[in-house]
Design a protein around this motif. Structure first.
Motif, PDB file in Angstrom:
ATOM      1  N   PHE A  90      31.379  21.360  41.998  1.00 57.13           N
ATOM      2  CA  PHE A  90      31.697  22.736  42.361  1.00 57.13           C
ATOM      3  C   PHE A  90      31.671  22.873  43.880  1.00 57.13           C
ATOM      4  CE2 PHE A  90      29.708  26.973  43.212  1.00 57.13           C
ATOM      5  CZ  PHE A  90      30.722  27.777  42.730  1.00 57.13           C
ATOM      6  N   ASP A  91      32.588  23.660  44.444  1.00 52.81           N
ATOM      7  CA  ASP A  91      32.672  23.760  45.905  1.00 52.81           C
ATOM      8  C   ASP A  91      32.672  25.205  46.388  1.00 52.81           C
ATOM      9  OD1 ASP A  91      32.916  22.250  48.417  1.00 52.81           O
ATOM     10  OD2 ASP A  91      34.860  23.258  48.593  1.00 52.81           O
ATOM     11  N   GLY A  92      32.265  26.130  45.556  1.00 55.45           N
ATOM     12  CA  GLY A  92      32.135  27.497  46.037  1.00 55.45           C
ATOM     13  C   GLY A  92      32.879  28.514  45.200  1.00 55.45           C
ATOM     14  N   LEU A  93      32.262  29.680  45.057  1.00 58.06           N
ATOM     15  CA  LEU A  93      32.843  30.789  44.303  1.00 58.06           C
ATOM     16  C   LEU A  93      33.716  31.621  45.236  1.00 58.06           C
ATOM     17  CD1 LEU A  93      32.694  32.060  41.444  1.00 58.06           C
ATOM     18  CD2 LEU A  93      30.838  33.500  42.305  1.00 58.06           C
ATOM     19  N   GLU A  94      34.927  31.947  44.787  1.00 54.82           N
ATOM     20  CA  GLU A  94      35.877  32.709  45.601  1.00 54.82           C
ATOM     21  C   GLU A  94      35.878  34.203  45.235  1.00 54.82           C
ATOM     22  OE1 GLU A  94      38.503  31.170  48.003  1.00 54.82           O
ATOM     23  OE2 GLU A  94      36.555  30.157  48.028  1.00 54.82           O
ATOM     24  N   ALA A  95      35.755  34.490  43.975  1.00 52.51           N
ATOM     25  CA  ALA A  95      35.718  35.879  43.503  1.00 52.51           C
ATOM     26  C   ALA A  95      35.365  35.849  42.025  1.00 52.51           C
ATOM     27  CB  ALA A  95      37.062  36.574  43.724  1.00 52.51           C
ATOM     28  N   ALA A  96      34.874  36.969  41.503  1.00 59.71           N
ATOM     29  CA  ALA A  96      34.480  37.000  40.095  1.00 59.71           C
ATOM     30  C   ALA A  96      34.608  38.417  39.533  1.00 59.71           C
ATOM     31  CB  ALA A  96      33.048  36.491  39.931  1.00 59.71           C
ATOM     32  N   TYR A  97      34.562  38.465  38.199  1.00 60.94           N
ATOM     33  CA  TYR A  97      34.697  39.750  37.499  1.00 60.94           C
ATOM     34  C   TYR A  97      33.910  39.659  36.198  1.00 60.94           C
ATOM     35  CZ  TYR A  97      36.962  43.256  34.460  1.00 60.94           C
ATOM     36  OH  TYR A  97      37.228  44.280  33.588  1.00 60.94           O
ATOM     37  N   TYR A  98      33.175  40.726  35.886  1.00 64.14           N
ATOM     38  CA  TYR A  98      32.501  40.787  34.589  1.00 64.14           C
ATOM     39  C   TYR A  98      32.610  42.217  34.061  1.00 64.14           C
ATOM     40  CZ  TYR A  98      29.361  39.562  30.834  1.00 64.14           C
ATOM     41  OH  TYR A  98      28.848  39.295  29.588  1.00 64.14           O
ATOM     42  N   LYS A 127      30.071  45.968  28.404  1.00 64.50           N
ATOM     43  CA  LYS A 127      30.084  47.205  27.622  1.00 64.50           C
ATOM     44  C   LYS A 127      31.046  48.229  28.240  1.00 64.50           C
ATOM     45  CE  LYS A 127      25.304  46.647  26.031  1.00 64.50           C
ATOM     46  NZ  LYS A 127      23.942  47.242  25.982  1.00 64.50           N
ATOM     47  N   GLY A 128      32.177  47.725  28.722  1.00 65.12           N
ATOM     48  CA  GLY A 128      33.199  48.586  29.279  1.00 65.12           C
ATOM     49  C   GLY A 128      33.048  48.884  30.755  1.00 65.12           C
ATOM     50  N   GLN A 129      31.913  48.509  31.362  1.00 66.74           N
ATOM     51  CA  GLN A 129      31.706  48.748  32.785  1.00 66.74           C
ATOM     52  C   GLN A 129      32.137  47.519  33.578  1.00 66.74           C
ATOM     53  OE1 GLN A 129      27.838  50.197  33.835  1.00 66.74           O
ATOM     54  NE2 GLN A 129      28.247  50.209  36.033  1.00 66.74           N
ATOM     55  N   GLU A 130      32.960  47.753  34.610  1.00 62.79           N
ATOM     56  CA  GLU A 130      33.514  46.648  35.386  1.00 62.79           C
ATOM     57  C   GLU A 130      32.677  46.356  36.628  1.00 62.79           C
ATOM     58  OE1 GLU A 130      38.264  46.711  34.575  1.00 62.79           O
ATOM     59  OE2 GLU A 130      37.509  48.135  36.069  1.00 62.79           O
ATOM     60  N   TYR A 131      32.486  45.045  36.888  1.00 60.38           N
ATOM     61  CA  TYR A 131      31.798  44.597  38.096  1.00 60.38           C
ATOM     62  C   TYR A 131      32.683  43.550  38.787  1.00 60.38           C
ATOM     63  CZ  TYR A 131      27.582  46.537  35.866  1.00 60.38           C
ATOM     64  OH  TYR A 131      26.676  47.351  35.253  1.00 60.38           O
ATOM     65  N   HIS A 132      33.358  43.955  39.852  1.00 59.58           N
ATOM     66  CA  HIS A 132      34.113  42.999  40.662  1.00 59.58           C
ATOM     67  C   HIS A 132      33.181  42.430  41.731  1.00 59.58           C
ATOM     68  CE1 HIS A 132      37.630  45.154  38.999  1.00 59.58           C
ATOM     69  NE2 HIS A 132      38.267  44.015  39.214  1.00 59.58           N
ATOM     70  N   PHE A 156      30.052  41.611  47.336  1.00 57.86           N
ATOM     71  CA  PHE A 156      29.875  43.056  47.171  1.00 57.86           C
ATOM     72  C   PHE A 156      30.682  43.511  45.960  1.00 57.86           C
ATOM     73  CE2 PHE A 156      29.236  42.035  51.590  1.00 57.86           C
ATOM     74  CZ  PHE A 156      28.179  42.842  51.996  1.00 57.86           C
ATOM     75  N   ASP A 157      30.244  44.612  45.341  1.00 61.80           N
ATOM     76  CA  ASP A 157      31.034  45.150  44.237  1.00 61.80           C
ATOM     77  C   ASP A 157      32.197  45.970  44.798  1.00 61.80           C
ATOM     78  OD1 ASP A 157      30.110  47.706  44.912  1.00 61.80           O
ATOM     79  OD2 ASP A 157      28.625  47.773  43.310  1.00 61.80           O
ATOM     80  N   GLN A 158      32.994  46.536  43.904  1.00 61.35           N
ATOM     81  CA  GLN A 158      34.202  47.246  44.336  1.00 61.35           C
ATOM     82  C   GLN A 158      33.890  48.506  45.139  1.00 61.35           C
ATOM     83  OE1 GLN A 158      33.157  46.665  41.199  1.00 61.35           O
ATOM     84  NE2 GLN A 158      33.968  48.169  39.732  1.00 61.35           N
ATOM     85  N   TYR A 159      32.627  48.937  45.112  1.00 62.97           N
ATOM     86  CA  TYR A 159      32.249  50.130  45.865  1.00 62.97           C
ATOM     87  C   TYR A 159      31.604  49.779  47.213  1.00 62.97           C
ATOM     88  CZ  TYR A 159      32.823  51.797  41.114  1.00 62.97           C
ATOM     89  OH  TYR A 159      33.336  52.042  39.865  1.00 62.97           O
TER      90      TYR A 159
END
Length: 420
Positions: free
Chosen positions: A213-221, A224-229, A242-245
């Motif tokens: 592994f060489d590093g995380l670029e971006a993620a999403y989870y 229960k319907g709540q989004e975390y970018h 940081f999250d989308q806010y």
């Protein structure tokens, strides 16, 4: 450039008198015989292995056996002991030959007309290799070319985050990084089926094979319907997610002192002790893990205890600030350098899971103090790092839009997608 000589014997018979060669400049008399020499130049092909031209060498591949040393590996190749001893001493600052390990690959190169080894190459890991030039007693370390690929995938929880990611081909490093990132937002011990995840990351490849592994670029989870970018952005000289806010995912403490694993017992003021066979408060959180698993400090701090007691076994205790202190019990071994006064950084390995002291099996008992009182770690509200500052807001919004567009385009597939 080498020259190869091609000779051709030509018998030319003249039927009568002198003969001119195709209008050329020499003549053959009747019955004369001559040899005509053609000179042809050609490029001899060269073949390289580990940067060494092996055109005139034999290649012998091997794997280090149990208890093998440099001496026993090279013994069948007629290398004098004096050479082995000299090269072992000369290589100490480059690679200590005592670290030659079981099941690692090695190569021996010998001249085609001799059985005495000229080169010994040891693959210390999938990227690095060490070359021992035996005839000149020279040692150097090199790396294989590494290709970095961007990979993305998405999935839906059907079993668990760990198993569903593994089924998609994700590495343990990626899963641990993802779980660390979202650990304070989602309890991965009890995620419901139907939660969604997407990830963009970089992977290292050597000779077409993934080496890490060489590093995380971006993620999403989506929980229960709540989004975390999870959006990467550099602020105050540090790359943070940081999250989308614009709120930071990073907190003063990591969510777990052991990478993604199972909690086997929680804080409980009336637990039946499995060894002492009586009810007594359990003031810690137990993490089940195999013996030898790395234990990391959840935050920056100073070691105030690192020792053994009959109940706690091998343990380390760390003071983080005037409010928080943590303790890590039942270690099989305390990490080197851990002693009172040692400064440690968040995520640093401080010991290894074991079952010393009053323990029925390998696990980590993690204890957490707040203002001098032991509290339930899993119920603590740990404040996050600073959010996006006003002066960085505009730049962050540009990065956010780019990353969200990338993440939105990832389908919820069942296989990895690699991009060159």
């Amino acid at each position: 450039m080498k020259k190869r000589w091609i000779s051709a014997g030509v018998m030319v018979f003249a039927l009568a008198g002198g003969f001119y060669w195709l209008g050329g400049n020499f003549s053959l008399g009747a019955g004369d015989e001559t040899e005509i020499i053609f000179e042809e130049e050609f490029e001899e092909e060269e073949e390289f292995l580990y940067g060494i031209n092996i055109k005139e060498l034999d290649v012998i591949e091997g794997v280090v056996g149990k208890n093998q040393t440099l001496s026993t590996i090279l013994a069948p190749f007629n290398v004098p002991y004096q050479i082995i001893d000299e090269i072992a001493r000369k290589s100490i600052d480059i690679f200590d030959v005592k670290k030659i390990a079981f099941n690692k690959k090695f190569i021996v190169l010998t001249p085609k007309d001799s059985s005495q080894a000229q080169f010994f190459i040891y693959e210390a890991n999938p990227v690095e290799y060490v070359v021992f030039k035996l005839d000149e007693v020279e040692v150097y370390k090199e790396e294989k070319p590494v290709e970095i690929k961007t990979i993305e995938f998405g999935g839906i929880i059907t079993k668990s985050l760990y198993q569903d990611m593994v089924d998609l081909g994700a590495s343990h490093e990626l899963i641990n990084k993802f779980a660390d990132l979202y650990g304070w937002n989602v309890d991965f011990q009890r995620v419901p089926k139907g939660d969604k995840f997407k990830v963009i990351f970089k992977e290292k490849f050597v000779e077409g094979v993934s080496v890490g592994f060489d590093g995380l670029e971006a993620a999403y989870y989506e929980h229960k319907g709540q989004e975390y970018h999870a959006i990467p952005f550099e602020q105050n000289g540090e790359l943070t997610f940081f999250d989308q806010y614009g709120n930071s995912f990073k907190k003063e403490f990591l969510r777990d002192p052991v990478e993604y694993t199972r909690i086997s017992s929680k804080y409980n003021l009336n637990r039946f002790h499995p060894v002492q066979k009586r009810y007594k408060p359990h003031l810690g959180t137990d993490y089940a893990a195999p013996t030898g698993t790395e234990i990391r400090t959840v935050g920056d701090g100073t070691v105030i205890e690192a020792r053994f007691t009959s109940a706690n076994g091998n343990y380390v205790k760390i003071k983080h600030n005037g409010t928080y202190t943590t303790q890590y019990l039942h270690m099989s071994k305390i990490a080197s350098g851990m002693k009172p006064g040692t400064r440690v950084k968040q995520g640093q390995v401080i010991g290894y899971v074991g079952s010393t002291g009053l323990a029925t099996g390998p696990h980590l008992c993690f204890r957490f103090w707040k203002n001098g009182q032991q509290v339930d770690w899993l119920k603590e509200e740990i404040p996050p790092s600073d959010p996006i500052s006003p002066e960085n807001r505009q730049a962050f919004e540009r990065v956010k839009m780019e990353k969200i567009q990338q993440i939105s385009a990832i389908p919820l597939t069942e296989k990895l997608v690699a991009q060159n």
